[in-house]
Design a protein around this motif. Structure first.
Motif, PDB file in Angstrom:
ATOM      1  N   GLU A 491      22.840  25.172  -7.251  1.00 39.33           N
ATOM      2  CA  GLU A 491      22.154  24.415  -6.558  1.00 39.33           C
ATOM      3  C   GLU A 491      22.380  24.624  -5.202  1.00 39.33           C
ATOM      4  O   GLU A 491      21.291  24.874  -4.416  1.00 39.33           O
ATOM      5  N   SER A 492      23.436  24.918  -4.529  1.00 43.15           N
ATOM      6  CA  SER A 492      23.557  24.972  -3.469  1.00 43.15           C
ATOM      7  C   SER A 492      22.973  26.534  -2.675  1.00 43.15           C
ATOM      8  O   SER A 492      22.257  26.447  -1.829  1.00 43.15           O
ATOM      9  N   ALA A 493      22.963  27.745  -3.740  1.00 40.51           N
ATOM     10  CA  ALA A 493      22.395  28.751  -3.001  1.00 40.51           C
ATOM     11  C   ALA A 493      20.890  28.692  -3.094  1.00 40.51           C
ATOM     12  O   ALA A 493      20.079  29.127  -2.033  1.00 40.51           O
ATOM     13  N   ILE A 494      20.221  27.981  -4.025  1.00 36.28           N
ATOM     14  CA  ILE A 494      18.806  27.731  -4.063  1.00 36.28           C
ATOM     15  C   ILE A 494      18.257  27.024  -2.876  1.00 36.28           C
ATOM     16  O   ILE A 494      17.379  27.356  -2.221  1.00 36.28           O
ATOM     17  N   ILE A 495      19.112  25.869  -2.662  1.00 36.64           N
ATOM     18  CA  ILE A 495      18.743  24.947  -1.279  1.00 36.64           C
ATOM     19  C   ILE A 495      18.820  25.768  -0.087  1.00 36.64           C
ATOM     20  O   ILE A 495      17.979  26.001   0.675  1.00 36.64           O
ATOM     21  N   ARG A 496      19.939  26.652  -0.002  1.00 35.02           N
ATOM     22  CA  ARG A 496      20.244  27.656   1.237  1.00 35.02           C
ATOM     23  C   ARG A 496      19.029  28.474   1.276  1.00 35.02           C
ATOM     24  O   ARG A 496      18.349  28.605   2.509  1.00 35.02           O
ATOM     25  N   GLN A 497      18.842  29.052   0.226  1.00 26.20           N
ATOM     26  CA  GLN A 497      17.412  30.193   0.311  1.00 26.20           C
ATOM     27  C   GLN A 497      16.236  29.480   0.753  1.00 26.20           C
ATOM     28  O   GLN A 497      15.483  29.949   1.362  1.00 26.20           O
ATOM     29  N   ARG A 498      15.999  28.185   0.268  1.00 26.38           N
ATOM     30  CA  ARG A 498      14.812  27.716   0.492  1.00 26.38           C
ATOM     31  C   ARG A 498      14.478  27.120   1.849  1.00 26.38           C
ATOM     32  O   ARG A 498      13.476  27.328   2.573  1.00 26.38           O
ATOM     33  N   LEU A 499      15.711  26.752   2.455  1.00 23.60           N
ATOM     34  CA  LEU A 499      15.815  26.414   3.669  1.00 23.60           C
ATOM     35  C   LEU A 499      15.568  27.537   4.810  1.00 23.60           C
ATOM     36  O   LEU A 499      15.072  27.339   5.733  1.00 23.60           O
ATOM     37  N   MET A 500      16.277  28.665   4.527  1.00 27.78           N
ATOM     38  CA  MET A 500      15.931  29.871   5.098  1.00 27.78           C
ATOM     39  C   MET A 500      14.493  30.048   5.206  1.00 27.78           C
ATOM     40  O   MET A 500      13.953  30.653   6.170  1.00 27.78           O
ATOM     41  N   HIS A 501      13.922  30.172   4.180  1.00 27.22           N
ATOM     42  CA  HIS A 501      12.660  30.633   3.949  1.00 27.22           C
ATOM     43  C   HIS A 501      11.551  29.791   4.603  1.00 27.22           C
ATOM     44  O   HIS A 501      10.684  30.178   5.387  1.00 27.22           O
ATOM     45  N   PHE A 502      11.804  28.397   4.882  1.00 27.29           N
ATOM     46  CA  PHE A 502      11.123  27.585   5.798  1.00 27.29           C
ATOM     47  C   PHE A 502      11.423  27.065   7.279  1.00 27.29           C
ATOM     48  O   PHE A 502      11.269  26.444   7.703  1.00 27.29           O
ATOM     49  N   GLY A 503      12.573  28.115   7.716  1.00 23.30           N
ATOM     50  CA  GLY A 503      13.114  28.101   8.946  1.00 23.30           C
ATOM     51  C   GLY A 503      13.882  26.848   9.222  1.00 23.30           C
ATOM     52  O   GLY A 503      13.794  26.415  10.283  1.00 23.30           O
ATOM     53  N   GLY A 504      14.514  26.235   8.141  1.00 23.06           N
ATOM     54  CA  GLY A 504      15.165  24.767   8.373  1.00 23.06           C
ATOM     55  C   GLY A 504      14.456  23.915   8.181  1.00 23.06           C
ATOM     56  O   GLY A 504      15.115  22.676   8.373  1.00 23.06           O
ATOM     57  N   ASN A 505      13.150  23.859   8.119  1.00 23.27           N
ATOM     58  CA  ASN A 505      12.313  22.543   8.031  1.00 23.27           C
ATOM     59  C   ASN A 505      12.620  21.939   6.442  1.00 23.27           C
ATOM     60  O   ASN A 505      12.302  22.672   5.609  1.00 23.27           O
ATOM     61  N   ARG A 506      13.171  20.760   6.664  1.00 23.75           N
ATOM     62  CA  ARG A 506      13.489  20.411   5.330  1.00 23.75           C
ATOM     63  C   ARG A 506      12.448  19.552   4.554  1.00 23.75           C
ATOM     64  O   ARG A 506      12.662  19.438   3.555  1.00 23.75           O
ATOM     65  N   ALA A 507      11.593  19.147   5.239  1.00 29.98           N
ATOM     66  CA  ALA A 507      10.324  18.446   4.659  1.00 29.98           C
ATOM     67  C   ALA A 507       9.532  19.480   3.912  1.00 29.98           C
ATOM     68  O   ALA A 507       9.444  19.259   2.659  1.00 29.98           O
ATOM     69  N   GLN A 508       9.326  20.746   4.317  1.00 28.90           N
ATOM     70  CA  GLN A 508       8.633  21.827   3.669  1.00 28.90           C
ATOM     71  C   GLN A 508       9.369  22.303   2.370  1.00 28.90           C
ATOM     72  O   GLN A 508       8.984  22.568   1.354  1.00 28.90           O
ATOM     73  N   ALA A 509      10.970  22.288   2.700  1.00 19.29           N
ATOM     74  CA  ALA A 509      11.707  22.914   1.555  1.00 19.29           C
ATOM     75  C   ALA A 509      11.714  21.816   0.598  1.00 19.29           C
ATOM     76  O   ALA A 509      11.735  22.254  -0.759  1.00 19.29           O
ATOM     77  N   ALA A 510      11.790  20.401   0.845  1.00 18.76           N
ATOM     78  CA  ALA A 510      12.069  19.469  -0.133  1.00 18.76           C
ATOM     79  C   ALA A 510      10.700  19.472  -0.764  1.00 18.76           C
ATOM     80  O   ALA A 510      10.719  19.431  -2.387  1.00 18.76           O
ATOM     81  N   ALA A 511       9.534  19.775  -0.404  1.00 21.21           N
ATOM     82  CA  ALA A 511       8.242  19.679  -0.891  1.00 21.21           C
ATOM     83  C   ALA A 511       8.139  20.944  -1.967  1.00 21.21           C
ATOM     84  O   ALA A 511       7.607  20.613  -3.083  1.00 21.21           O
ATOM     85  N   SER A 512       8.602  22.028  -1.389  1.00 20.46           N
ATOM     86  CA  SER A 512       8.640  23.173  -2.242  1.00 20.46           C
ATOM     87  C   SER A 512       9.371  23.106  -3.610  1.00 20.46           C
ATOM     88  O   SER A 512       9.183  23.705  -4.782  1.00 20.46           O
ATOM     89  N   LEU A 513      10.425  22.144  -3.387  1.00 18.43           N
ATOM     90  CA  LEU A 513      11.341  22.275  -4.480  1.00 18.43           C
ATOM     91  C   LEU A 513      10.805  20.737  -5.273  1.00 18.43           C
ATOM     92  O   LEU A 513      11.809  20.482  -6.374  1.00 18.43           O
ATOM     93  N   GLY A 514       9.878  20.142  -5.140  1.00 21.91           N
ATOM     94  CA  GLY A 514       9.410  18.890  -5.725  1.00 21.91           C
ATOM     95  C   GLY A 514      10.436  17.774  -5.577  1.00 21.91           C
ATOM     96  O   GLY A 514      10.639  17.078  -6.567  1.00 21.91           O
ATOM     97  N   LEU A 515      11.080  17.694  -4.549  1.00 25.56           N
ATOM     98  CA  LEU A 515      12.278  16.626  -4.096  1.00 25.56           C
ATOM     99  C   LEU A 515      11.795  15.780  -2.965  1.00 25.56           C
ATOM    100  O   LEU A 515      11.160  16.400  -2.135  1.00 25.56           O
ATOM    101  N   PRO A 516      12.118  14.492  -2.993  1.00 28.52           N
ATOM    102  CA  PRO A 516      11.742  13.700  -1.805  1.00 28.52           C
ATOM    103  C   PRO A 516      12.612  14.394  -0.664  1.00 28.52           C
ATOM    104  O   PRO A 516      13.902  14.925  -1.022  1.00 28.52           O
ATOM    105  N   LYS A 517      12.158  14.136   0.600  1.00 30.04           N
ATOM    106  CA  LYS A 517      12.987  14.614   1.693  1.00 30.04           C
ATOM    107  C   LYS A 517      14.348  13.857   1.908  1.00 30.04           C
ATOM    108  O   LYS A 517      15.283  14.558   1.941  1.00 30.04           O
TER     109      LYS A 517
END
Length: 532
Positions: A491-517
């Motif tokens: 789970e940690s690796a997935i979240i790290r990769q998704r945050l990197m993909h969106f340049g640290g933008n948590r709102a976009q990372a959360a939306a891509s993972l189907g999670l509330p911010k």
């Protein structure tokens, strides 16, 4: 006590016709500046005035276990009765016997060497010498060899008794003075060493601002740099690439007596062989095609200072011979010049290559290697000083912020743990480049987080089989023995990769993972992906 002995000697002189009571004899003894000189003068007086065949003063050394002879390594154990001195020291009484009997009864090799040249019919007498003060200090023994009649006269001669007393008192005084001078000298030496040690430690502490790290390896290196800087010896820096050899070379220059002189550096691997000689030695006008004017080389420019030759292992063999001559004679000849020139410089060379193997392969001169390595220094790789990574990382972050005019930033614990676990084939240089990249990828006002560190996900992916979750790659360990911890890591690796993909933008990372911010922020906190 010495004045009293002199008074006794003077009184004896007035009441006796003994030749030993002559005032010049007392003056000769009193003028002695050391106990050794006194012993030699006393023996000389006995030989010349009394007419003895042999006279010698032996001294008890500091521990009281041995008798020694001035100017001779032979020692006589005070508990070894194979020589007469032990008998005299133990009994405190004089011993008289013939030389022949001494040869027969006493078989100590050192003593036999003393009397081998003397006539067997001569008489030998050994007297104990002891200062007659409150401490009754043992000084040594007096060996005398002469005719029997001579000793009969000496036994009843008050001049001999006064001479012996004066000798002992002067000897005791000089020994005490010498001991005090020795203690004073030892104290001065220890203070000098202490001051030198404090001075060197202060310089080593000063170096810690440039040669970062508090690991044992770095503290040792800084102390060695300080000692090397005190000399004018050529220094050879050896270590893996990226360990900071150029920084050490500059530190050596700044701490040396040549600090006010120039510091010239060249990378021998970065310049074509055809140009390297000209760069080092310079050239005269017309030395080769295109040499429209004379040019000084680095050897000339480094005169009075330090020349740093990086990657010395890549220097051509022909040029190595010319460099060796500069080191040995201080003389060189620029290309195309008719006259030699002189240069006074300190050479520091560096390499990451195994020079000994190059020597065996005849790619590097052995004589140059030994001349360069008068003071060898080995720089530790980052793998041997992992405790320094946090300090190095923070220093590189501060440098980046100052250089790029960014607000100060920190680094999260999770990012530091990743840095601690990494391998660094490029050592400190690789760590610096890694931090520079992470700083550039970190949003303004945030701290460096694990997800911005390059290469982590790729290295994890190569270590074990990959899986895909919604297009996001993560790695599965081969030996799972704790499912909960494994799921946490995935789970940690997935979240790290998704945050990197969106340049640290948590709102976009959360939306891509189907999670509330808010849920993503909570998971980041639980997984220690952020300190906020």
């Amino acid at each position: 006590m010495t004045l009293q002995a002199i008074d006794t000697f003077a009184a004896t002189r007035e009441s006796s016709s003994s030749p030993l009571a002559a005032m010049p004899i007392a003056v000769t003894l009193v003028e002695s500046v050391s106990a050794e000189a006194l012993r030699k003068r006393a023996a000389q007086v006995l030989r010349e005035v009394v007419g003895l065949d042999c006279a010698e003063c032996l001294y008890v050394e500091g521990s009281g276990r041995w008798l020694g002879r001035d100017g001779d390594e032979v020692q006589f154990d005070c508990s070894d009765f194979s020589h007469p001195y032990a008998h005299v020291i133990r009994s405190g009484k004089a011993l008289t016997l013939s030389v022949g009997d001494a040869r027969t009864r006493l078989d100590h090799a050192g003593f036999q060497a003393q009397v081998v040249h003397l006539g067997a019919k001569k008489r030998l007498q050994v007297r104990p010498l002891r200062a007659k003060d409150g401490e009754q200090e043992w000084l040594g023994a007096l060996l005398m060899v002469g005719e029997g009649s001579t000793f009969s006269a000496l036994d009843d001669d008050p001049g001999m008794a006064a001479f012996e007393e004066l000798l002992c008192q002067l000897w005791a005084r000089l020994s005490r003075e010498q001991g005090e001078r020795h203690r004073s000298r030892a104290l001065r030496d220890s203070l000098v060493k202490l001051n030198d040690g404090a001075r060197r430690q202060a310089l080593a502490d000063q170096l810690s601002e440039d040669l970062l790290g508090q690991s044992t390896a770095m503290q040792t290196l800084r102390r060695q740099v300080v000692r090397a800087a005190e000399t004018n010896l050529a220094v050879l820096l050896q270590g893996e690439t990226g360990t900071g050899k150029d920084r050490v070379a500059r530190a050596l220059h700044q701490l040396s007596g040549r600090a006010k002189g120039p510091f010239m550096a060249i990378n021998c691997a970065a310049i074509p062989e055809a140009l390297l000689e000209s760069e080092l030695f310079g050239h005269a006008k017309g030395a080769f095609s295109g040499a429209d004017h004379a040019q000084q080389g680095l050897i000339s420019q480094a005169d009075g200072g330090t020349l740093f030759l990086d990657e010395i292992g890549d220097m051509p063999l022909a040029l190595q011979a010319k460099l060796l001559r500069v080191l040995e004679s201080g003389r060189y000849r620029p290309l195309g010049a008719s006259e030699e020139r002189c240069a006074d410089l300190r050479l520091v060379a560096a390499t990451h290559q195994p020079l000994r193997e190059h020597i065996r392969a005849q790619h590097f001169r052995a004589d140059l290697y030994y001349r360069l390595g008068q003071f060898p220094l080995s720089l530790p790789p980052l793998a041997e000083r992992r405790d320094d990574i946090a300090q190095l990382a923070q220093s590189f972050i501060s440098d980046f912020c100052a250089r790029e005019q960014r607000d100060d930033m920190g680094i999260t614990p999770s990012a530091l743990r990743l840095l601690q676990r990494r391998e660094y084939p490029g050592n400190v240089r690789e760590l610096k480049n890694l931090i520079d990249y992470a700083c550039a990828m970190t949003p303004q006002g945030a701290d460096i987080d694990a997800y911005v560190l390059p290469g982590e996900q790729e290295s994890d992916a190569q270590a074990s089989p990959n899986s895909q979750v919604n297009g996001t790659a993560y790695s599965l360990p081969n030996d799972i023995d704790d499912l909960r911890q494994t799921l946490r890591d995935v789970e940690s690796a997935i979240i790290r990769q998704r945050l990197m993909h969106f340049g640290g933008n948590r709102a976009q990372a959360a939306a891509s993972l189907g999670l509330p911010k808010r849920t993503l922020a909570h998971k980041c906190q639980l997984l220690e992906l952020d300190t906020k």
